[in-house]
Design an enzyme around this catalytic site. Sequence first.
Site, PDB file in Angstrom:
ATOM      1  N   LYS A   2      -4.352  27.117  15.398  1.00  0.00           N
ATOM      2  CA  LYS A   2      -5.345  26.224  16.011  1.00  0.00           C
ATOM      3  C   LYS A   2      -6.616  27.021  16.308  1.00  0.00           C
ATOM      4  CE  LYS A   2      -5.737  22.841  19.803  1.00  0.00           C
ATOM      5  NZ  LYS A   2      -5.057  22.257  20.978  1.00  0.00           N
ATOM      6  N   SER A  42      -4.919  17.347  20.998  1.00  0.00           N
ATOM      7  CA  SER A  42      -6.000  17.974  20.279  1.00  0.00           C
ATOM      8  C   SER A  42      -5.567  18.833  19.089  1.00  0.00           C
ATOM      9  CB  SER A  42      -6.790  18.846  21.248  1.00  0.00           C
ATOM     10  OG  SER A  42      -5.992  19.900  21.742  1.00  0.00           O
ATOM     11  N   SER A  81      -1.335  18.175  24.037  1.00  0.00           N
ATOM     12  CA  SER A  81      -2.038  18.462  22.785  1.00  0.00           C
ATOM     13  C   SER A  81      -1.177  19.021  21.656  1.00  0.00           C
ATOM     14  CB  SER A  81      -3.202  19.422  23.046  1.00  0.00           C
ATOM     15  OG  SER A  81      -4.282  18.726  23.595  1.00  0.00           O
TER      16      SER A  81
END
Lengths: 479, 486
Positions: free
Chosen positions: B75, B150, B174
């Site tokens: 990420k 996210s 997330s």
Amino acid sequence: MSNYLKTIGIEVHVELKTNTKIFSNSTNGYGKSANSLTNLVDLGYPGTLPTLNKEVVNLAIKACKVLNCNIRREMYFDRKNYFYPDNPKNYQITQFRTPIGYDGYVEIEVDGKTKKIEIEEMHIEEDTCKSTHRKNVTLLDFNRAGVPLIEIVTKPCIETPEEAKLYIEKLRSLLLYADISDCKMEEGSMRCDANISVRKHKEDPFGTKVEIKNIGSINNVKLSLEKESLRQIELLDAGKTFKEQTRRFDNKTNDTVLMRVKETGNDYRYFPEPDIPKLVLTEEQIEKVINTIPLLPDERVKLYKEKNISDVNIKKLIQNKPLSDYLNTLLDSNIDFTVASNLLLGDISKYLNENEKNIYDTTLTKERFIDLVNKISDKTLTNKNVKDILDKLMEEETSIDEILKKSGIQNIKDKSLIEEIVEKIIDANPESVEDYINGHDRALKYLMGQIMKETKGTVNPQLASQTLQKSLEKRKILN
Amino acid sequence: MTNYLNLPVKEINELLKKKEIKVIDLINESFEKIEKNKDLNCFITLNKEEAIKTAEELDKKEVDSLLFGMPIIIKDNINTKNLRTTAASKMLENFIPIEDADVIKKIKDKNMIIIGKANMDEFAMGSSNQTSYFGPVKNPWNKTLVPGGSSGGCASSISSRIAPFALGSDTGGSIRQPASFCGIVGLKPTYGRVSRNGLIAFASSLDQIGPMTKNVYENALLLNEIVGPSNMDLTSIEREKEDFTRLIGEDIKGMKIAIPKFYMNENIDKEIREKLESVINILKENGCTIDYVDIAYIEQCVLLYQIIAMGEASSNLARFDGIRYGYSYENPKDFDDLYLKTRKIGFGSEVKRRIMIGSYLLSGDNANIYYNKALKIRNAVRNNFLKVFQDYDLIIGPTTTTKAYPLGKDLDDAVKSFLDDILTIPVNMAGLPGMSLPIGFGRCHLPIGMQIIAAPFNEAQIYKLGSFIEKTLNLDLEPKEGDKDE
């Protein structure tokens, strides 16, 4: 001008003498080239987190102790949020709600009386970076960012600029003695802000508060407060009012200058620092740290008085911590401390200053010092002898006796030998003896000169003088 | 194109060991799949050159572990040395970290190969991956839908079998919510389990890095490698080393499982509740006790989250000021102008919205009224969860209230996007480990996930139950060409 009462409160920031910074492992140092002592944490890079330097906590514990503060056992850090270029994360990590120390005091001597200056609280925080404004640019040096600080805040209990000065002096000597900070105001390792207001009567509410920021020297603490109180009193006497404001002391004009008027209370959006867990101090840790605190000035004064050291010398010793520390290692030995302190503060101190040396960088070991003091006490050595051989005493490893021999200083103390010499000189100078018997004192001086000449100055003058006088008196009676 | 990466990691590892395939074959397959799935917009930065170089070096070495040579997706809020890390923000569009995050050092030590930095919501603020400066990510099951957020890029690419492993981050859901929307397995470890050093902070007291994988076992494998305390993160916690796969395959008979009543309320998609009911029946049939419980304040967690996360975010993101790194407005009039313009232009609207709310919540007396009170209630929530764990091994429930929804929907409804997370946020509030795993499909063949929550540091129990459910359901979780268009 009417009489006004002054109310003064002082905030002092002190940089702690640690090896590394408070929240990162970069070196804590002064005077290095700009931005050479920084890392990603100090610069507030994304993803970096603070760690907590244990040395900082220990020094803060020490500071609590020497400032007679209560020590909090469980505490948090808080974030103080504000945007300024010298603040790399745009928040400062500090202790807002749970300062490590609280309700302390420092004692000062005012007109022969002891006064307690009360300390509201003492907390740990990080220093900001140093910004220098030049025309259109601002230069940032992050070497100072993250240097550990303690902030010490007094209650508004200081009543005169002189007291403020005495407080700062006392604070400085305490922190210096406990090895917490080097307290150099000129280098910024000790920084002082003062709040002052004036009012006519004790019953009146406090007057409008003015803060004087970043006062650069101990003398300026007093001077700036005197000037500022005068300024306020003149305004009030003229029937004028003024707003709460921040001023700074200007060295050139020797007066305070307006920086900004306080509009509303600053909103620092304090909240608990989530990156640092609760800090818990154990009794064991506190005790261990406190045991490492060296003797403080007041304790030293007491000890020195017991050793019959003169007040003048005590004062000088307290001002010279390295020499005081050195002397403290000798407190158990059976020597004449008047001689010892005179020697340290006189010839030795002069030598150290001239050669820019620390006493521990010399060859004057504890044992040699004791030997030296004893030789002076028993008149083996004269002050002149000491001056003559001082360089050697401080720079050579050989024993004092050896040094004396090499220097041709034999300082004859052997009574029979002295008597022998005295007799010889008396026999060789019958006219002078005659003069002495007839009451001409200068004959004594002449004969002494002859003795010194004969022995090339190696005889102990006091002993020789005594022997000479005795011998002459004997002849006077016999005559 | 090869499809080795669709195989279980154990089988890929066997092929590597037998030298039937090389590491470089896996890397090439990853990049071919990235190219093929370009329209999903999973990546912000690719690490192709470096990945190929590393693969070629590894091919000269002995295969020494299950993770050897495995492609991994990171990420884009986790710092990777010399590899651009943007947090999906214009603010860090050109930011190249000087150091690896602690987790990156760990996976590099295991000879895993980073193939790229995954798209995400800007600074991890969002639940649908639509706040990214680099454009939204699409759901591989249906490209008109969001992948969740996210960690949307991670979820979408694992679902597309671009790589077997990804590292996401979870502040309020997330990892778990996009895992649920994309039909993969995602775990948020216990707070303190994994070092946050090198994770670009959103809400420090909630953020946690965690593994995202196609199945439960592989999730535990990756967790094995990323846990452990760090002397650079004071909130990381020292624990005895353990193998998180150790309970996988054990009998679940006698396990005591709780379901918070709030987790089955009628605001939750009926299909999702039905799927969960069927799982509950399977568990009961296999000797588990299941009880419905009340957990006080659990329904307040979204409010607590908004206060705590936005308060912390407003402070954490203050460092982006254009002075030391990142986007900087050119030729400002003065400092205020530099701050204002840099932050106005550098941050997207959702980030700015949260910074403003957070700043307000900490202003003046508000810190006492909101933030400090929220911390207190949060403590109560944690204690209430811990009370449940005195009687139960695990808590289960759905991961989300809905299945994946269309791109563009509710974009301007700031509150709605938080409501997506009402079932995941309580886990962050209490600092517990929680995992989402797929339990079936709803209408239009959209994945549905369930959540398994354990007491602090009990991740191994989660994997035990999760792997049982996974094995029993035996779902086909690879999106097919046909699935992708409605």
